[in-house]
Write a protein that holds these residues in place. Structure first.
Motif, mmCIF file in Angstrom:
data_model
loop_
_atom_site.group_PDB
_atom_site.id
_atom_site.type_symbol
_atom_site.label_atom_id
_atom_site.label_comp_id
_atom_site.label_asym_id
_atom_site.label_seq_id
_atom_site.Cartn_x
_atom_site.Cartn_y
_atom_site.Cartn_z
ATOM 1 N N LEU A 119 0.813 -1.219 0.000
ATOM 2 C CA LEU A 119 0.000 0.000 0.000
ATOM 3 C C LEU A 119 0.847 1.270 0.000
ATOM 4 O O LEU A 119 0.301 2.359 -0.113
ATOM 5 N N ASP A 120 2.160 1.096 0.153
ATOM 6 C CA ASP A 120 3.069 2.245 0.250
ATOM 7 C C ASP A 120 2.674 3.152 1.421
ATOM 8 O O ASP A 120 2.552 4.361 1.304
ATOM 9 N N ILE A 121 2.434 2.509 2.567
ATOM 10 C CA ILE A 121 2.023 3.197 3.793
ATOM 11 C C ILE A 121 3.263 3.543 4.611
ATOM 12 O O ILE A 121 4.126 2.704 4.840
ATOM 13 N N ASP A 122 3.316 4.786 5.078
ATOM 14 C CA ASP A 122 4.372 5.211 5.987
ATOM 15 C C ASP A 122 4.060 4.605 7.355
ATOM 16 O O ASP A 122 3.050 4.944 7.978
ATOM 17 N N THR A 123 4.886 3.680 7.797
ATOM 18 C CA THR A 123 4.610 2.967 9.043
ATOM 19 C C THR A 123 5.203 3.637 10.279
ATOM 20 O O THR A 123 5.024 3.140 11.385
ATOM 21 N N SER A 124 5.853 4.768 10.109
ATOM 22 C CA SER A 124 6.506 5.407 11.252
ATOM 23 C C SER A 124 5.518 5.879 12.320
ATOM 24 O O SER A 124 5.889 6.032 13.473
ATOM 25 N N LYS A 125 4.269 6.079 11.940
ATOM 26 C CA LYS A 125 3.272 6.562 12.902
ATOM 27 C C LYS A 125 2.116 5.569 13.099
ATOM 28 O O LYS A 125 1.094 5.917 13.659
ATOM 29 N N ILE A 126 2.296 4.340 12.650
ATOM 30 C CA ILE A 126 1.232 3.329 12.787
ATOM 31 C C ILE A 126 0.858 3.133 14.250
ATOM 32 O O ILE A 126 -0.310 2.939 14.572
ATOM 33 N N TYR A 127 1.835 3.197 15.132
ATOM 34 C CA TYR A 127 1.547 3.020 16.561
ATOM 35 C C TYR A 127 0.510 4.042 17.026
ATOM 36 O O TYR A 127 -0.348 3.743 17.857
ATOM 37 N N MET A 128 0.567 5.262 16.489
ATOM 38 C CA MET A 128 -0.378 6.302 16.881
ATOM 39 C C MET A 128 -1.788 5.988 16.335
ATOM 40 O O MET A 128 -2.782 6.157 17.042
ATOM 41 N N ILE A 129 -1.845 5.484 15.106
ATOM 42 C CA ILE A 129 -3.127 5.107 14.512
ATOM 43 C C ILE A 129 -3.743 3.980 15.345
ATOM 44 O O ILE A 129 -4.941 3.995 15.645
ATOM 45 N N GLU A 130 -2.927 3.008 15.732
ATOM 46 C CA GLU A 130 -3.398 1.890 16.554
ATOM 47 C C GLU A 130 -3.890 2.389 17.917
ATOM 48 O O GLU A 130 -4.943 1.962 18.399
ATOM 49 N N TRP A 131 -3.137 3.283 18.527
ATOM 50 C CA TRP A 131 -3.513 3.801 19.840
ATOM 51 C C TRP A 131 -4.855 4.533 19.760
ATOM 52 O O TRP A 131 -5.745 4.305 20.587
ATOM 53 N N VAL A 132 -4.998 5.403 18.762
ATOM 54 C CA VAL A 132 -6.251 6.153 18.616
ATOM 55 C C VAL A 132 -7.413 5.188 18.371
ATOM 56 O O VAL A 132 -8.476 5.311 18.988
ATOM 57 N N THR A 133 -7.211 4.226 17.497
ATOM 58 C CA THR A 133 -8.273 3.263 17.178
ATOM 59 C C THR A 133 -8.663 2.458 18.413
ATOM 60 O O THR A 133 -9.854 2.299 18.712
ATOM 61 N N ASN A 134 -7.680 1.956 19.144
ATOM 62 C CA ASN A 134 -7.955 1.121 20.317
ATOM 63 C C ASN A 134 -8.541 1.901 21.486
ATOM 64 O O ASN A 134 -9.244 1.331 22.316
ATOM 65 N N SER A 135 -8.262 3.194 21.553
ATOM 66 C CA SER A 135 -8.742 3.978 22.692
ATOM 67 C C SER A 135 -10.024 4.752 22.378
ATOM 68 O O SER A 135 -10.557 5.416 23.262
ATOM 69 N N SER A 136 -10.511 4.656 21.159
ATOM 70 C CA SER A 136 -11.703 5.416 20.796
ATOM 71 C C SER A 136 -12.928 4.511 20.637
ATOM 72 O O SER A 136 -13.039 3.770 19.659
ATOM 73 N N PRO A 137 -13.868 4.610 21.578
ATOM 74 C CA PRO A 137 -15.097 3.835 21.418
ATOM 75 C C PRO A 137 -15.867 4.249 20.154
ATOM 76 O O PRO A 137 -16.533 3.422 19.538
#
Length: 163
Positions: free
Chosen positions: A118-136
């Protein structure tokens, strides 16, 4: 007073460019109904929107991305590990530390390959995961739109959490 043709044509071109630049993106619904309404720090919001822009450029919704990375890849890696055991014993087997290391290795490798595709920049994936997991709200959206059945602890009665 007449307006010169050059000014009229310049205004027309400007209006066309402005109206065309607002082409809908595949993740606009997610941005407008969820991301814009949750309280994210400005830096986090910028990172999330940049990530969604990357998905937009590949014509992938956030839900499709989530399903691929959290369901499809994990399930296929689990099947690879399960192939090591007799089918009826896999679920009940006490997995060794080597099994967990192997599962982790192939899962990370599969995720990395998908992100490269997908040519995704993975340097900030942890932030995407954190937001997704912490947002009901994000989890509710994914559950409603894609029927995922993600557990949302905030939706559980407080008394049930104490038991």
């Amino acid at each position: 007073m007449t307006i010169p043709k050059s000014i009229i044509s310049t205004l027309f071109i400007t209006l066309v460019v402005i109206s065309c630049s607002k082409t809908p993106k595949i993740n606009d619904e997610f941005r407008n109904t969820v991301i814009s309404k949750i309280n994210l720090h400005q830096d986090t919001l910028l990172v999330f929107n940049q990530f969604l822009d990357q998905l937009d450029s590949k014509n992938k919704t956030f839900g499709e991305y989530y399903i691929k990375t959290h369901r499809d890849i994990q399930d296929s890696c689990d099947k690879v590990l399960a192939a090591k055991y007799e089918p009826e014993h896999f679920v009940y087997n006490n997995h060794t530390p080597e099994d967990f290391d192997f599962l982790h290795k192939i899962t990370v490798e599969s995720l990395n390959n998908y992100h490269k595709k997908l040519d995704i920049d993975t340097s900030k994936i942890y932030m995407i995961e954190w937001v997704t997991n912490s947002s009901p709200d994000i989890k509710r959206y994914l559950n409603q739109k894609y029927g995922l059945g993600i557990f949302i602890s905030e939706d559980q009665p407080q008394d049930a959490a104490k038991e």
